[in-house]
Design a protein around this motif. Structure first.
Motif, PDB file in Angstrom:
ATOM      1  N   GLY A   1       3.251  13.242  -3.242  1.00 38.69           N
ATOM      2  CA  GLY A   1       2.835  11.891  -3.226  1.00 38.69           C
ATOM      3  C   GLY A   1       3.618  10.955  -2.165  1.00 38.69           C
ATOM      4  O   GLY A   1       4.547  10.968  -1.668  1.00 38.69           O
ATOM      5  N   THR A   2       2.530  10.648  -1.164  1.00 33.04           N
ATOM      6  CA  THR A   2       2.782   9.922   0.083  1.00 33.04           C
ATOM      7  C   THR A   2       2.661   8.402  -0.194  1.00 33.04           C
ATOM      8  O   THR A   2       2.236   7.767   0.644  1.00 33.04           O
ATOM      9  CB  THR A   2       2.284  10.462   1.404  1.00 33.04           C
ATOM     10  N   GLY A   3       2.860   7.871  -1.422  1.00 32.73           N
ATOM     11  CA  GLY A   3       2.799   6.398  -1.561  1.00 32.73           C
ATOM     12  C   GLY A   3       3.892   5.772  -1.068  1.00 32.73           C
ATOM     13  O   GLY A   3       4.763   6.375  -0.349  1.00 32.73           O
ATOM     14  N   TYR A   4       4.212   4.370  -1.792  1.00 34.18           N
ATOM     15  CA  TYR A   4       5.576   3.578  -1.180  1.00 34.18           C
ATOM     16  C   TYR A   4       6.377   4.397  -1.422  1.00 34.18           C
ATOM     17  O   TYR A   4       7.449   4.406  -0.424  1.00 34.18           O
ATOM     18  CB  TYR A   4       5.301   2.377  -1.952  1.00 34.18           C
TER      19      TYR A   4
ATOM     20  N   GLY B   1       7.172   7.833  -1.849  1.00 34.53           N
ATOM     21  CA  GLY B   1       7.286   9.300  -1.614  1.00 34.53           C
ATOM     22  C   GLY B   1       7.239   9.152  -0.062  1.00 34.53           C
ATOM     23  O   GLY B   1       8.080   9.833   0.579  1.00 34.53           O
TER      24      GLY B   1
ATOM     25  N   LYS C   1      -5.495  10.354   3.216  1.00 37.17           N
ATOM     26  CA  LYS C   1      -4.166   9.865   3.382  1.00 37.17           C
ATOM     27  C   LYS C   1      -3.345  10.714   4.235  1.00 37.17           C
ATOM     28  O   LYS C   1      -2.793  10.431   5.213  1.00 37.17           O
ATOM     29  CB  LYS C   1      -3.275   9.605   2.250  1.00 37.17           C
TER      30      LYS C   1
ATOM     31  N   ALA D   1       7.043  12.369  -6.458  1.00 34.89           N
ATOM     32  CA  ALA D   1       6.900  10.873  -6.215  1.00 34.89           C
ATOM     33  C   ALA D   1       5.493  10.385  -6.397  1.00 34.89           C
ATOM     34  O   ALA D   1       5.104   9.477  -5.693  1.00 34.89           O
ATOM     35  CB  ALA D   1       7.458  10.666  -4.976  1.00 34.89           C
TER      36      ALA D   1
ATOM     37  N   TYR E   1      -0.757  12.769 -13.404  1.00 35.91           N
ATOM     38  CA  TYR E   1      -0.317  13.000 -12.069  1.00 35.91           C
ATOM     39  C   TYR E   1       0.969  13.787 -12.113  1.00 35.91           C
ATOM     40  O   TYR E   1       1.131  14.690 -11.403  1.00 35.91           O
ATOM     41  CB  TYR E   1      -0.432  11.618 -11.143  1.00 35.91           C
TER      42      TYR E   1
ATOM     43  N   ALA F   1       1.570  17.748 -10.889  1.00 36.68           N
ATOM     44  CA  ALA F   1       2.424  18.133  -9.797  1.00 36.68           C
ATOM     45  C   ALA F   1       3.280  19.012 -10.238  1.00 36.68           C
ATOM     46  O   ALA F   1       3.614  19.945  -9.543  1.00 36.68           O
ATOM     47  CB  ALA F   1       3.231  16.764  -9.351  1.00 36.68           C
TER      48      ALA F   1
ATOM     49  N   SER G   1       9.746   9.494  -9.311  1.00 36.99           N
ATOM     50  CA  SER G   1       8.766   8.817 -10.091  1.00 36.99           C
ATOM     51  C   SER G   1       9.610   8.171 -11.238  1.00 36.99           C
ATOM     52  O   SER G   1      10.359   8.714 -11.703  1.00 36.99           O
ATOM     53  CB  SER G   1       7.562   9.503 -10.329  1.00 36.99           C
TER      54      SER G   1
ATOM     55  N   GLU H   1      14.052   5.687  -8.384  1.00 32.85           N
ATOM     56  CA  GLU H   1      14.208   5.010  -7.126  1.00 32.85           C
ATOM     57  C   GLU H   1      14.060   3.404  -7.498  1.00 32.85           C
ATOM     58  O   GLU H   1      13.492   2.970  -8.238  1.00 32.85           O
ATOM     59  CB  GLU H   1      12.581   5.256  -6.462  1.00 32.85           C
TER      60      GLU H   1
ATOM     61  N   LEU I   1      13.975   0.930  -4.567  1.00 32.57           N
ATOM     62  CA  LEU I   1      13.362   0.535  -3.385  1.00 32.57           C
ATOM     63  C   LEU I   1      12.453  -0.937  -3.785  1.00 32.57           C
ATOM     64  O   LEU I   1      11.771  -0.690  -4.765  1.00 32.57           O
ATOM     65  CB  LEU I   1      12.747   1.427  -2.328  1.00 32.57           C
TER      66      LEU I   1
ATOM     67  N   SER J   1       3.606  -3.150  -9.022  1.00 32.73           N
ATOM     68  CA  SER J   1       3.324  -2.078 -10.097  1.00 32.73           C
ATOM     69  C   SER J   1       4.287  -1.532 -10.884  1.00 32.73           C
ATOM     70  O   SER J   1       4.030  -0.756 -11.627  1.00 32.73           O
ATOM     71  CB  SER J   1       2.976  -0.719  -8.985  1.00 32.73           C
ATOM     72  N   CYS J   2       5.451  -2.135 -10.946  1.00 31.94           N
ATOM     73  CA  CYS J   2       6.575  -1.709 -11.612  1.00 31.94           C
ATOM     74  C   CYS J   2       6.956  -2.398 -12.800  1.00 31.94           C
ATOM     75  O   CYS J   2       6.966  -1.792 -14.034  1.00 31.94           O
ATOM     76  CB  CYS J   2       7.723  -1.489 -10.783  1.00 31.94           C
TER      77      CYS J   2
ATOM     78  N   ARG K   1      -1.235  -4.137  -6.859  1.00 30.10           N
ATOM     79  CA  ARG K   1      -1.423  -3.970  -8.197  1.00 30.10           C
ATOM     80  C   ARG K   1      -0.824  -5.302  -9.099  1.00 30.10           C
ATOM     81  O   ARG K   1       0.583  -5.603  -8.804  1.00 30.10           O
ATOM     82  CB  ARG K   1      -0.444  -2.760  -8.506  1.00 30.10           C
TER      83      ARG K   1
HETATM   84  P1  NAD Z   1       1.459   5.203  -5.124  1.00 35.61           P
HETATM   85  O1  NAD Z   1       0.444   5.348  -5.968  1.00 35.61           O
HETATM   86  O2  NAD Z   1       1.614   4.222  -3.852  1.00 35.61           O
HETATM   87  O3  NAD Z   1       1.528   6.832  -4.636  1.00 35.61           O
HETATM   88  C1  NAD Z   1       1.326   7.860  -5.468  1.00 35.61           C
HETATM   89  C2  NAD Z   1       0.919   8.887  -4.270  1.00 35.61           C
HETATM   90  O4  NAD Z   1       0.913  10.128  -5.164  1.00 35.61           O
HETATM   91  C3  NAD Z   1      -0.623   8.695  -3.930  1.00 35.61           C
HETATM   92  O5  NAD Z   1      -0.901   8.655  -2.656  1.00 35.61           O
HETATM   93  C4  NAD Z   1      -1.711   9.987  -4.585  1.00 35.61           C
HETATM   94  O6  NAD Z   1      -2.562  10.197  -3.834  1.00 35.61           O
HETATM   95  C5  NAD Z   1      -0.340  10.744  -4.703  1.00 35.61           C
HETATM   96  N1  NAD Z   1      -0.571  11.871  -5.928  1.00 35.61           N
HETATM   97  C6  NAD Z   1      -1.235  11.814  -7.019  1.00 35.61           C
HETATM   98  N2  NAD Z   1      -1.120  13.178  -7.810  1.00 35.61           N
HETATM   99  C7  NAD Z   1      -0.614  13.762  -6.855  1.00 35.61           C
HETATM  100  C8  NAD Z   1      -0.334  15.089  -6.788  1.00 35.61           C
HETATM  101  N3  NAD Z   1      -0.608  15.701  -8.270  1.00 35.61           N
HETATM  102  N4  NAD Z   1       0.186  15.751  -6.003  1.00 35.61           N
HETATM  103  C9  NAD Z   1       0.428  15.140  -4.694  1.00 35.61           C
HETATM  104  N5  NAD Z   1       0.077  13.853  -4.602  1.00 35.61           N
HETATM  105  C10 NAD Z   1      -0.228  13.101  -5.711  1.00 35.61           C
HETATM  106  O7  NAD Z   1       2.857   5.090  -5.942  1.00 35.61           O
HETATM  107  P2  NAD Z   1       4.131   4.551  -5.534  1.00 35.61           P
HETATM  108  O8  NAD Z   1       4.224   3.035  -5.548  1.00 35.61           O
HETATM  109  O9  NAD Z   1       4.867   5.275  -4.420  1.00 35.61           O
HETATM  110  O10 NAD Z   1       4.974   4.783  -7.176  1.00 35.61           O
HETATM  111  C11 NAD Z   1       5.338   6.327  -7.201  1.00 35.61           C
HETATM  112  C12 NAD Z   1       6.493   6.275  -8.281  1.00 35.61           C
HETATM  113  O11 NAD Z   1       7.520   5.562  -8.009  1.00 35.61           O
HETATM  114  C13 NAD Z   1       5.868   5.534  -9.674  1.00 35.61           C
HETATM  115  O12 NAD Z   1       6.348   6.322 -10.773  1.00 35.61           O
HETATM  116  C14 NAD Z   1       6.369   4.141  -9.615  1.00 35.61           C
HETATM  117  O13 NAD Z   1       6.721   3.532 -11.032  1.00 35.61           O
HETATM  118  C15 NAD Z   1       7.830   4.459  -8.973  1.00 35.61           C
HETATM  119  N6  NAD Z   1       8.490   3.348  -8.145  1.00 35.61           N
HETATM  120  C16 NAD Z   1       7.497   2.620  -7.197  1.00 35.61           C
HETATM  121  C17 NAD Z   1       8.309   1.707  -6.645  1.00 35.61           C
HETATM  122  C18 NAD Z   1       7.515   0.743  -5.766  1.00 35.61           C
HETATM  123  O14 NAD Z   1       7.862  -0.149  -5.292  1.00 35.61           O
HETATM  124  N7  NAD Z   1       6.367   1.060  -5.525  1.00 35.61           N
HETATM  125  C19 NAD Z   1       9.485   1.401  -6.755  1.00 35.61           C
HETATM  126  C20 NAD Z   1      10.319   2.535  -7.588  1.00 35.61           C
HETATM  127  C21 NAD Z   1       9.777   3.387  -8.229  1.00 35.61           C
END
Ligand code: NAD
Length: 455
Positions: free
Chosen positions: A7-10, A12, A35, A81, A96, A100, A119, A157, A159, A283-284, A351
């Motif tokens: 996962g390369t979101g916020y 990862g 991405k 993540a 997801y 993973a 996550s 996490e 952050l 999102s949280c 979100r």
């Molecule tokens: P996000 O939606 O920005 O990123 C998730 C990424 O995972 C997406 O890029 C998606 O394409 C990828 N993904 C989905 N399934 C996959 C798989 N099987 N293999 C590889 N990649 C895959 O999410 P986020 O905001 O980074 O949040 C991730 C987790 O961290 C969540 O559980 C969230 O609750 C938690 N979290 C988020 C924050 C925040 O501020 N965003 C802070 C603390 C915790």
């Protein structure tokens, strides 16, 4: 160490960039090829201050792929993540996470691997992920993984988007949940430069003088998982608490900003997260409060405090519409400018953004909504193509000819607007300060009717 991040979101990408900056060899895997392609070209899939610089600085140790086989077999630590968005009945959607975990099980290498839930996952997910990994390994290899092949840990996490990199490099604490000492030891080694603050800080993310060693909470899996939910629910209820007091402040003629300061300077309470306004989004908080209530429900427990925090938060958004109605009497045919779409400044994350729900409700009542956001407009156009909201290139353009303006996100540049000039460009200079951050006296002098959300 060799690290894989799924996962390369916020979360990862931030984690991957920080660990690579510290010198670990990191492979980030995302199932979304667009991405991954962007990241390979040095482009960021979302807005986060200083992320492009950190990714560039860490590039020697940072790779991107869609292919688990390029990342998992060599990894000593695998971070999961991926997103855990809200599902039905308040419980998060874990599809997801499941995919993973299966992917990890199919590609595990022959050495001891620590699989880390980063996550935010429901309590008990550590055991679930372990069984998924085990099953997938067995299906692929025809036999169960030998003892000592892998262990699952929780490393929630904390952050905040907008300051994600500083929060990761200089965290208040690191929480590790694991059921055996070997697993904790691996994560301790991985995080040592952060725990001991021995790395040299990037020039654009300087370490504060008072940052010293970071506390490590080393605990069991269930406790680590609960810490994350309990922390987010507590922050949510702090915001809702001040919003509830704000409603009373308005009735009795008290100034909520002063009240919040007077409460918050008590060291037992603290001033942060006591800012009255539209309430939380993102999102949280909403998702994690719902998940906490849902988990408690599975054990026959009610969580009345957390539920009340959610209720107050929903009411704040409705109050914006009611206040505008009170000022304008009729919303049909009116033009309302909304400043800020992202759920908070310094991010493009939409979100559960209050601005979007407010805009929707105004449009439902027949108003025309013009909006501006410094970074989130492209994302808004992409995610809400049929919203009916008119996106404007500048805040001045959004406000021109409007009947009222709502400050929905406290981007610093909105404080610096030439408010005298924009007041003159409006049909009626009414300003609803949804974040209680503007100077009421100054805006009144500029010709506005200033409407606060509390007091
Ligand atoms: P996000 O939606 O920005 O990123 C998730 C990424 O995972 C997406 O890029 C998606 O394409 C990828 N993904 C989905 N399934 C996959 C798989 N099987 N293999 C590889 N990649 C895959 O999410 P986020 O905001 O980074 O949040 C991730 C987790 O961290 C969540 O559980 C969230 O609750 C938690 N979290 C988020 C924050 C925040 O501020 N965003 C802070 C603390 C915790």
């Amino acid at each position: 160490m060799n690290v894989a991040i799924l996962g390369t979101g916020y979360v990862g990408l931030t984690t991957g960039a920080c660990l690579a900056y510290l010198g670990h060899d990191v492979v980030c895997v995302d199932s979304d090829p667009r991405k991954v392609e962007m990241l390979r070209q040095g482009k960021m899939p979302f807005f986060e201050p200083h992320l492009p610089e950190l990714v560039a600085d860490a590039s020697e140790h940072l790779r991107f792929t869609t292919d688990y086989s390029q990342a998992i077999p060599a990894a000593q630590v695998v971070f999961i993540a991926v997103g855990t968005p809200p599902g039905t009945n308040g419980a998060p959607d874990l599809r997801y996470l499941e995919s993973a975990a299966r992917g990890v099980g199919e590609h595990l290498g022959g050495h001891f691997t620590v699989i880390v839930n980063k996550s935010t996952v429901p309590i008990g997910s550590g055991n679930w992920v372990e069984s998924l990994v085990r099953d997938a390994f067995q299906k692929r290899n025809g036999s169960a993984p030998p003892g000592g092949t892998f262990a699952v840990a929780s490393n929630p996490e904390f952050l905040r988007e907008g300051s994600a990199l500083a929060d990761s490099l200089y965290p208040d604490r690191v929480v590790v949940g694991a059921d055996n000492p070997q697993t904790s030891e691996v994560l301790y080694t991985l995080y040592r430069p952060i725990l001991e603050q021995t790395f040299s800080a990037p020039a654009y993310l300087l370490r504060r003088d008072d940052t010293t060693a970071v506390p490590l909470i080393s605990t069991d899996l269930a406790s680590a998982e609960l810490i994350k939910y309990a922390a987010n629910a507590f922050l949510s209820l702090k915001i809702s608490y001040i919003n509830e007091i704000g409603q009373l402040a308005e009735k009795v003629g008290a100034d909520i900003t002063q009240v919040a300061k007077g409460i918050g300077l008590d060291a037992r309470i603290g001033t942060r997260f006591l800012q009255a306004g539209i309430g939380w989004g993102g999102s949280c908080f909403g998702k994690d409060c719902m998940a906490l209530v849902s988990t408690a429900g599975e054990y026959g427990l009610e969580m009345p405090i957390v539920e009340a925090a959610q209720k107050v938060n929903r009411r704040q958004r409705q109050r914006v519409v009611e206040k505008l109605l009170g000022e304008l009497k009729i919303l049909k045919g009116r033009t309302i400018a909304v400043l800020g779409l992202a759920f908070k400044p310094n991010t493009d994350d939409l979100r559960d953004a209050p601005a979007i729900e407010i805009a929707k409700r105004l449009i439902e009542r027949g108003a025309r909504v013009k909006a501006h956001d410094p970074v989130a407009m492209d994302s808004f156009r992409q995610h809400y193509p049929d919203s009916g909201v008119v996106c404007c290139e500048t805040p001045e353009e959004a406000i021109q000819e409007a009947d009222a303006v709502v400050l929905a996100t406290e981007w610093p540049q909105y404080r610096e607007l030439n408010w005298e000039q924009v007041a003159a460009s409006m049909r009626s200079p009414i300003l609803l300060d949804g974040r209680n951050v503007l100077d009421r006296a100054r805006l009144t002098r500029a010709g506005f009717r200033y409407v606060g959300l509390a007091g």
